[in-house]
Design an enzyme around this catalytic site. Structure first.
Site, mmCIF file in Angstrom:
data_model
loop_
_atom_site.group_PDB
_atom_site.id
_atom_site.type_symbol
_atom_site.label_atom_id
_atom_site.label_comp_id
_atom_site.label_asym_id
_atom_site.label_seq_id
_atom_site.Cartn_x
_atom_site.Cartn_y
_atom_site.Cartn_z
ATOM 1 N N LYS A 98 64.312 -14.632 86.156
ATOM 2 C CA LYS A 98 64.748 -13.349 85.594
ATOM 3 C C LYS A 98 66.126 -13.420 84.954
ATOM 4 O O LYS A 98 66.480 -12.558 84.150
ATOM 5 C CB LYS A 98 64.701 -12.248 86.663
ATOM 6 C CG LYS A 98 63.271 -11.892 87.028
ATOM 7 C CD LYS A 98 63.143 -10.546 87.690
ATOM 8 C CE LYS A 98 61.666 -10.182 87.830
ATOM 9 N NZ LYS A 98 61.415 -8.894 88.410
ATOM 10 N N LYS B 158 54.694 -7.106 84.881
ATOM 11 C CA LYS B 158 55.049 -5.822 84.266
ATOM 12 C C LYS B 158 55.941 -6.017 83.055
ATOM 13 O O LYS B 158 55.844 -5.294 82.076
ATOM 14 C CB LYS B 158 55.819 -4.968 85.278
ATOM 15 C CG LYS B 158 55.000 -4.404 86.390
ATOM 16 C CD LYS B 158 55.912 -3.488 87.199
ATOM 17 C CE LYS B 158 55.401 -3.276 88.584
ATOM 18 N NZ LYS B 158 56.465 -3.253 89.587
ATOM 19 N N LYS C 195 51.837 -15.616 85.483
ATOM 20 C CA LYS C 195 51.268 -14.497 86.253
ATOM 21 C C LYS C 195 51.306 -13.210 85.433
ATOM 22 O O LYS C 195 52.184 -13.043 84.573
ATOM 23 C CB LYS C 195 51.978 -14.333 87.592
ATOM 24 C CG LYS C 195 53.266 -13.558 87.548
ATOM 25 C CD LYS C 195 53.707 -13.138 88.940
ATOM 26 C CE LYS C 195 54.948 -12.277 88.828
ATOM 27 N NZ LYS C 195 54.776 -10.905 89.251
HETATM 28 N N1 AQP Z 1 50.159 -11.077 88.910
HETATM 29 C C1 AQP Z 1 50.139 -10.709 90.183
HETATM 30 N N2 AQP Z 1 49.093 -11.031 90.976
HETATM 31 C C2 AQP Z 1 49.058 -10.648 92.283
HETATM 32 N N3 AQP Z 1 50.042 -9.933 92.863
HETATM 33 C C3 AQP Z 1 51.097 -9.557 92.104
HETATM 34 N N4 AQP Z 1 52.218 -8.870 92.372
HETATM 35 C C4 AQP Z 1 52.968 -8.791 91.249
HETATM 36 N N5 AQP Z 1 52.379 -9.437 90.242
HETATM 37 C C5 AQP Z 1 51.206 -9.939 90.731
HETATM 38 C C6 AQP Z 1 52.519 -8.254 93.668
HETATM 39 O O1 AQP Z 1 52.656 -6.852 93.466
HETATM 40 C C7 AQP Z 1 53.562 -6.329 94.437
HETATM 41 C C8 AQP Z 1 54.550 -5.423 93.785
HETATM 42 O O2 AQP Z 1 55.322 -6.136 92.866
HETATM 43 P P1 AQP Z 1 56.730 -5.559 92.421
HETATM 44 O O3 AQP Z 1 56.564 -4.206 91.836
HETATM 45 O O4 AQP Z 1 57.654 -5.650 93.533
HETATM 46 O O5 AQP Z 1 57.300 -6.448 91.321
HETATM 47 P P2 AQP Z 1 56.912 -7.762 90.687
HETATM 48 O O6 AQP Z 1 56.214 -8.647 91.630
HETATM 49 O O7 AQP Z 1 58.125 -8.354 90.156
HETATM 50 O O8 AQP Z 1 55.942 -7.223 89.588
HETATM 51 P P3 AQP Z 1 55.802 -7.794 88.195
HETATM 52 O O9 AQP Z 1 54.654 -7.116 87.644
HETATM 53 O O10 AQP Z 1 55.751 -9.258 88.182
HETATM 54 O O11 AQP Z 1 57.144 -7.316 87.479
HETATM 55 P P4 AQP Z 1 58.149 -8.223 86.688
HETATM 56 O O12 AQP Z 1 57.605 -8.269 85.342
HETATM 57 O O13 AQP Z 1 59.434 -7.465 86.759
HETATM 58 O O14 AQP Z 1 58.235 -9.556 87.354
HETATM 59 C C9 AQP Z 1 54.201 -7.529 95.133
HETATM 60 O O15 AQP Z 1 53.582 -7.700 96.392
HETATM 61 C C10 AQP Z 1 53.860 -8.689 94.227
HETATM 62 O O16 AQP Z 1 53.760 -9.894 94.932
#
Ligand code: AQP
Length: 327
Positions: free
Chosen positions: A111, A195, A192
């Site tokens: 990040k 968001k 992966k």
């Molecule tokens: N691609 C994924 N597959 C399975 N699980 C996922 N999680 C995130 N992406 C995947 C799980 O979702 C939960 C909430 O995630 P979060 O809101 O805390 O943030 P994150 O993991 O950082 O979500 P993103 O979508 O990946 O956002 P960015 O783009 O900011 O990095 C967690 O349990 C996570 O493991």
């Protein structure tokens, strides 16, 4: 009864990766465990947030939690910023966490890559996450595979704290499912689903329209072959779509392979569109009802009361053990 804690950031739209890897599993746990599910708004400000959007996203995520089937009479749903103990314990833990440990965090490296400046909050994010978990005497933390390293540091910090200051925290175990813990991006199955990916067709959001879902799935990267076969190494795109098909459609991987033998990707993707649309339709309908019902605020208030009560006990214990004067 075993205790469960997990959280999701109210950043942007929630996608099916978040759903399959985490939120859907929360629903499966609610009948047998004492569950605390949090909207981790304090985590979301580690990267810039538009205040108006943060406000809306926080309430919308609460409505979505309920729309997917979390029952506020069974689980505690709350906003992290409504429970001051999270920030306070995070500070106590920061003073017991080493920079060397945080320097190893791959999510921070990813990040912060290419950025001129990043906040210290992004750097200390795993410590706040450790505080979230440890404040509830958590036994299990259901998360996606990307959170594995953060869970490890949480355990390390808790073990060190207990050793230094006496038994204080329960050591939590991650609950990462063997299948579906890492849903991949539709436009690049080596990354992966995320968001923050700016390509809207890289993901399917829970609130996407049927036509958007159709476009994203039909555009999903597969391979030059045409065989629907589960082979993560050689066919990551198709395997990712098969994972989604299996989890939302209920057909085994073998049955999916047999069903589409000789039919090619077109027929497979067309059916997957239908499965995803049908799975999300009831969630979207319920989401609208809940959002307009005025129920969200009530649930979050009640959740915050319970969360404050439980977390304050653990915070006080930690402070007493560290030598703070507590009256
Ligand atoms: N691609 C994924 N597959 C399975 N699980 C996922 N999680 C995130 N992406 C995947 C799980 O979702 C939960 C909430 O995630 P979060 O809101 O805390 O943030 P994150 O993991 O950082 O979500 P993103 O979508 O990946 O956002 P960015 O783009 O900011 O990095 C967690 O349990 C996570 O493991």
């Amino acid at each position: 009864m075993k205790r469960v804690f997990s959280g999701v950031q109210p950043t942007s739209q929630i996608h099916i990766g978040n759903y399959i890897g985490a939120i859907k599993r929360f629903v499966d746990l609610q009948d047998d465990m004492d569950c605390f599910f949090c909207i981790v708004d304090l985590h979301s400000i580690t990267v810039p947030q538009d205040p108006k959007k943060l406000y809306e996203n926080s309430l919308q995520l609460a409505a979505l939690y309920m729309a997917v089937g979390l029952d506020p009479n069974k689980v505690t749903l709350f906003l992290q910023s409504h429970v001051p103990a999270h920030s306070e314990l995070a500070w106590l833990l920061q003073c017991n966490t080493y920079m060397g440990e945080l320097n190893r965090m791959t999510q921070f490296k990813e990040k912060s890559k290419g950025k001129d400046t990043v906040t210290t909050g992004l750097y200390t994010y795993p410590v706040l996450m450790a505080a979230d978990i440890l404040l509830y005497g958590t036994d299990y933390v259901p998360v996606g595979n990307d959170q594995k390293q953060h869970l490890e540091i949480c355990r390390d910090v808790a073990l060190r704290f207990n050793k230094k200051f006496g038994e204080t925290f329960v050591i939590p175990d991650p609950l990462i499912s063997k299948f579906g813990a890492r849903i991949m991006a539709l436009d690049d199955p080596t990354k992966k689903m995320s968001k923050s990916n700016e390509n809207k067709h890289s993901k399917i959001n829970l609130l996407d329209t049927p036509s958007k879902i159709k476009k994203s799935i039909m555009k999903a990267i597969t391979d030059s072959d045409s065989e629907v076969r589960y082979d993560v190494e050689n066919k990551p795109g198709v395997s990712n779509l098969m994972t989604i098909y299996n989890i939302l459609g209920g057909l085994s991987l073998e049955d999916i392979e047999n069903k589409y033998a000789g039919l090619g990707y077109g027929a497979f993707k067309k059916d997957l569109v239908e499965i995803v649309v049908l799975s999300l339709e009831p969630i979207q309908k319920k989401y609208e009802e809940i959002l307009n019902s005025g129920e969200v605020e009530k649930v979050l208030k009640k959740g915050a009361e319970k969360a404050n009560e439980v977390s304050n006990e653990f915070l006080e214990k930690a402070k007493i053990n560290m030598g703070f004067v507590v009256f």
